[in-house]
Design a protein around this motif. Sequence first.
Motif, PDB file in Angstrom:
ATOM      1  N   LEU A  11       0.768  -1.291   0.076  1.00 31.98           N
ATOM      2  CA  LEU A  11       0.151  -0.256  -0.004  1.00 31.98           C
ATOM      3  C   LEU A  11       0.703   1.323  -0.083  1.00 31.98           C
ATOM      4  O   LEU A  11       1.690   1.343   0.887  1.00 31.98           O
ATOM      5  CB  LEU A  11      -0.811   0.024   1.215  1.00 31.98           C
ATOM      6  CG  LEU A  11      -1.992  -1.016   1.362  1.00 31.98           C
ATOM      7  CD1 LEU A  11      -2.721  -1.037   2.670  1.00 31.98           C
ATOM      8  CD2 LEU A  11      -2.838  -1.352   0.217  1.00 31.98           C
ATOM      9  N   HIS A  47      -6.092   4.755  -6.090  1.00 26.09           N
ATOM     10  CA  HIS A  47      -7.617   5.085  -5.376  1.00 26.09           C
ATOM     11  C   HIS A  47      -7.369   6.600  -5.046  1.00 26.09           C
ATOM     12  O   HIS A  47      -6.366   6.642  -4.094  1.00 26.09           O
ATOM     13  CB  HIS A  47      -8.030   4.161  -4.169  1.00 26.09           C
ATOM     14  CG  HIS A  47      -8.564   2.833  -4.934  1.00 26.09           C
ATOM     15  ND1 HIS A  47      -9.842   2.675  -5.425  1.00 26.09           N
ATOM     16  CD2 HIS A  47      -7.696   1.683  -5.312  1.00 26.09           C
ATOM     17  CE1 HIS A  47      -9.693   1.246  -5.760  1.00 26.09           C
ATOM     18  NE2 HIS A  47      -8.739   0.697  -6.004  1.00 26.09           N
ATOM     19  N   GLY A  48      -8.470   7.455  -5.109  1.00 20.58           N
ATOM     20  CA  GLY A  48      -8.477   8.680  -4.495  1.00 20.58           C
ATOM     21  C   GLY A  48      -9.016   8.427  -2.948  1.00 20.58           C
ATOM     22  O   GLY A  48      -9.478   7.401  -2.730  1.00 20.58           O
ATOM     23  N   VAL A  49      -8.537   9.129  -1.967  1.00 17.03           N
ATOM     24  CA  VAL A  49      -9.049   9.093  -0.698  1.00 17.03           C
ATOM     25  C   VAL A  49     -10.318  10.138  -0.662  1.00 17.03           C
ATOM     26  O   VAL A  49     -10.120  11.388  -0.854  1.00 17.03           O
ATOM     27  CB  VAL A  49      -8.149   9.630   0.361  1.00 17.03           C
ATOM     28  CG1 VAL A  49      -8.701   9.650   1.794  1.00 17.03           C
ATOM     29  CG2 VAL A  49      -6.886   8.469   0.427  1.00 17.03           C
ATOM     30  N   SER A  50     -11.357   9.497  -0.399  1.00 15.29           N
ATOM     31  CA  SER A  50     -12.572  10.343  -0.306  1.00 15.29           C
ATOM     32  C   SER A  50     -12.418  11.646   0.572  1.00 15.29           C
ATOM     33  O   SER A  50     -12.111  11.519   1.630  1.00 15.29           O
ATOM     34  CB  SER A  50     -13.960   9.472   0.237  1.00 15.29           C
ATOM     35  OG  SER A  50     -13.999   8.176  -0.547  1.00 15.29           O
ATOM     36  N   LEU A  95       4.074   0.740   2.824  1.00 14.88           N
ATOM     37  CA  LEU A  95       3.433  -0.295   3.538  1.00 14.88           C
ATOM     38  C   LEU A  95       3.514  -1.602   2.913  1.00 14.88           C
ATOM     39  O   LEU A  95       2.762  -1.856   1.938  1.00 14.88           O
ATOM     40  CB  LEU A  95       2.249   0.013   4.318  1.00 14.88           C
ATOM     41  CG  LEU A  95       2.038   1.175   5.112  1.00 14.88           C
ATOM     42  CD1 LEU A  95       0.565   1.647   5.500  1.00 14.88           C
ATOM     43  CD2 LEU A  95       3.111   1.280   6.135  1.00 14.88           C
TER      44      LEU A  95
ATOM     45  N   GLN B   9     -15.042   0.914   0.504  1.00 16.23           N
ATOM     46  CA  GLN B   9     -13.555   0.442   0.821  1.00 16.23           C
ATOM     47  C   GLN B   9     -12.943   1.257   1.899  1.00 16.23           C
ATOM     48  O   GLN B   9     -12.746   2.416   1.602  1.00 16.23           O
ATOM     49  CB  GLN B   9     -12.939   0.211  -0.502  1.00 16.23           C
ATOM     50  CG  GLN B   9     -11.712  -0.580  -0.271  1.00 16.23           C
ATOM     51  CD  GLN B   9     -10.887  -1.019  -1.436  1.00 16.23           C
ATOM     52  OE1 GLN B   9     -11.422  -2.094  -1.516  1.00 16.23           O
ATOM     53  NE2 GLN B   9     -10.212  -0.570  -2.170  1.00 16.23           N
ATOM     54  N   LEU B  11      -9.533   1.454   4.416  1.00 12.89           N
ATOM     55  CA  LEU B  11      -8.073   1.235   4.993  1.00 12.89           C
ATOM     56  C   LEU B  11      -7.864   1.930   6.232  1.00 12.89           C
ATOM     57  O   LEU B  11      -7.946   3.114   6.303  1.00 12.89           O
ATOM     58  CB  LEU B  11      -6.991   1.478   4.076  1.00 12.89           C
ATOM     59  CG  LEU B  11      -6.911   0.833   2.621  1.00 12.89           C
ATOM     60  CD1 LEU B  11      -5.519   1.415   1.766  1.00 12.89           C
ATOM     61  CD2 LEU B  11      -7.005  -0.362   2.447  1.00 12.89           C
ATOM     62  N   LEU B  13      -5.380   2.296   9.416  1.00 15.55           N
ATOM     63  CA  LEU B  13      -4.041   2.244   9.609  1.00 15.55           C
ATOM     64  C   LEU B  13      -3.981   2.204  11.045  1.00 15.55           C
ATOM     65  O   LEU B  13      -4.368   3.151  11.854  1.00 15.55           O
ATOM     66  CB  LEU B  13      -3.268   3.465   8.985  1.00 15.55           C
ATOM     67  CG  LEU B  13      -3.659   3.645   7.554  1.00 15.55           C
ATOM     68  CD1 LEU B  13      -2.753   4.720   7.067  1.00 15.55           C
ATOM     69  CD2 LEU B  13      -3.378   2.378   6.669  1.00 15.55           C
ATOM     70  N   ILE B  59      -8.341  -4.011   6.219  1.00 17.35           N
ATOM     71  CA  ILE B  59      -9.056  -3.860   5.058  1.00 17.35           C
ATOM     72  C   ILE B  59     -10.473  -4.059   4.914  1.00 17.35           C
ATOM     73  O   ILE B  59     -10.560  -5.231   5.219  1.00 17.35           O
ATOM     74  CB  ILE B  59      -8.210  -4.525   3.958  1.00 17.35           C
ATOM     75  CG1 ILE B  59      -6.711  -4.017   3.801  1.00 17.35           C
ATOM     76  CG2 ILE B  59      -9.142  -4.365   2.453  1.00 17.35           C
ATOM     77  CD1 ILE B  59      -5.860  -5.002   2.555  1.00 17.35           C
ATOM     78  N   GLU B  93      -6.048   5.478  11.693  1.00 19.81           N
ATOM     79  CA  GLU B  93      -6.244   6.501  10.599  1.00 19.81           C
ATOM     80  C   GLU B  93      -7.417   5.663   9.715  1.00 19.81           C
ATOM     81  O   GLU B  93      -7.042   4.791   9.283  1.00 19.81           O
ATOM     82  CB  GLU B  93      -5.075   7.078  10.267  1.00 19.81           C
ATOM     83  CG  GLU B  93      -5.598   8.119   8.886  1.00 19.81           C
ATOM     84  CD  GLU B  93      -4.280   8.713   8.380  1.00 19.81           C
ATOM     85  OE1 GLU B  93      -3.134   8.052   8.534  1.00 19.81           O
ATOM     86  OE2 GLU B  93      -4.528   9.826   7.586  1.00 19.81           O
ATOM     87  N   LEU B  95      -8.899   5.617   6.144  1.00 16.23           N
ATOM     88  CA  LEU B  95      -8.715   6.097   4.655  1.00 16.23           C
ATOM     89  C   LEU B  95      -9.936   5.606   4.059  1.00 16.23           C
ATOM     90  O   LEU B  95     -10.103   4.157   4.068  1.00 16.23           O
ATOM     91  CB  LEU B  95      -7.584   5.851   4.012  1.00 16.23           C
ATOM     92  CG  LEU B  95      -6.429   6.316   4.894  1.00 16.23           C
ATOM     93  CD1 LEU B  95      -5.041   6.005   3.794  1.00 16.23           C
ATOM     94  CD2 LEU B  95      -6.524   7.965   4.634  1.00 16.23           C
ATOM     95  N   ARG B  96     -10.930   6.381   3.633  1.00 16.13           N
ATOM     96  CA  ARG B  96     -12.162   5.764   2.774  1.00 16.13           C
ATOM     97  C   ARG B  96     -11.764   5.833   1.355  1.00 16.13           C
ATOM     98  O   ARG B  96     -11.616   7.140   0.895  1.00 16.13           O
ATOM     99  CB  ARG B  96     -13.214   6.594   3.062  1.00 16.13           C
ATOM    100  CG  ARG B  96     -14.514   5.893   2.216  1.00 16.13           C
ATOM    101  CD  ARG B  96     -15.770   6.818   2.853  1.00 16.13           C
ATOM    102  NE  ARG B  96     -16.913   6.282   2.234  1.00 16.13           N
ATOM    103  CZ  ARG B  96     -18.171   6.010   2.743  1.00 16.13           C
ATOM    104  NH1 ARG B  96     -18.195   6.266   3.998  1.00 16.13           N
ATOM    105  NH2 ARG B  96     -19.343   5.699   2.048  1.00 16.13           N
ATOM    106  N   LEU B  97     -11.435   4.830   0.637  1.00 12.86           N
ATOM    107  CA  LEU B  97     -11.025   4.938  -0.612  1.00 12.86           C
ATOM    108  C   LEU B  97     -12.318   5.100  -1.716  1.00 12.86           C
ATOM    109  O   LEU B  97     -13.339   4.627  -1.358  1.00 12.86           O
ATOM    110  CB  LEU B  97     -10.298   3.644  -1.123  1.00 12.86           C
ATOM    111  CG  LEU B  97      -9.301   3.249  -0.478  1.00 12.86           C
ATOM    112  CD1 LEU B  97      -8.282   2.078  -0.938  1.00 12.86           C
ATOM    113  CD2 LEU B  97      -8.104   4.454  -0.157  1.00 12.86           C
ATOM    114  N   ASP B  98     -12.037   5.935  -2.558  1.00 14.06           N
ATOM    115  CA  ASP B  98     -13.129   6.033  -3.892  1.00 14.06           C
ATOM    116  C   ASP B  98     -13.192   4.541  -4.387  1.00 14.06           C
ATOM    117  O   ASP B  98     -12.265   3.782  -4.691  1.00 14.06           O
ATOM    118  CB  ASP B  98     -12.476   6.761  -4.917  1.00 14.06           C
ATOM    119  CG  ASP B  98     -12.519   8.302  -4.581  1.00 14.06           C
ATOM    120  OD1 ASP B  98     -13.252   8.579  -3.402  1.00 14.06           O
ATOM    121  OD2 ASP B  98     -11.807   9.398  -5.009  1.00 14.06           O
ATOM    122  N   ALA B  99     -14.468   4.213  -4.747  1.00 12.71           N
ATOM    123  CA  ALA B  99     -14.734   2.799  -5.000  1.00 12.71           C
ATOM    124  C   ALA B  99     -13.960   2.365  -6.485  1.00 12.71           C
ATOM    125  O   ALA B  99     -13.331   1.128  -6.191  1.00 12.71           O
ATOM    126  CB  ALA B  99     -16.231   2.580  -5.288  1.00 12.71           C
TER     127      ALA B  99
END
Lengths: 103, 103
Positions: A11, A47-50, A95, B9, B11, B13, B59, B93, B95-99
């Motif tokens: 990651l 991926h973008g972070v929302s 990571l 989705q 992540l 941390l 995840i 932390e 992190l919400r990823l764009d789908a």
Amino acid sequence: MSQPVQPVQLLVLITTLPGRGAEQVAAYERLAPVVRAEEGCLRYDLHGVSGDPDRFVLIERWASQAALAAHDAAPHMVESDAACAAFRAGPAEVLRLDADPLA
Amino acid sequence: MSQPVQPVQLLVLITTLPGRGAEQVAAYERLAPVVRAEEGCLRYDLHGVSGDPDRFVLIERWASQAALAAHDAAPHMVESDAACAAFRAGPAEVLRLDADPLA
């Protein structure tokens, strides 16, 4: 008997300078097809972070450590890493995840 | 016509206090089967970060925002979040990823 070759999952946490996320996306759009064509590349998804246009996570999965090492040394990666420094807030944090989930 | 429901989705941390990574693993081993049985749970995998026994990445993938919200409010999660604070170096932390990947 030799150990089975383990896939490598990374990651890569990326933060750009404020307002420069679009340059990261453009660089990735150019690079992704080239990387996905590399030997042993199983996944190379940015991926973008929302909610944060300047933060990204690159999810990489490689068939082996050797495939990853060849990737890192590839001329297009050396060139890309140098170019990305111009719009990133600092070095990406890489990571390396243990291959299997803990339960 | 309503929007298709997008999976979520995350992540997460996680860093524990020095030397207390084993408590995080034990807590996860108890919790994972309960969470994976929840409605809309598509993935709930805790990975160690290679070379650092105190760092982890959880995840998560949920079928919808509603499924994630129900998860966050579930008594076993409220209880787990409180208990994990004892051995974590700070808040996780998220992190919400764009789908979808960007290319």
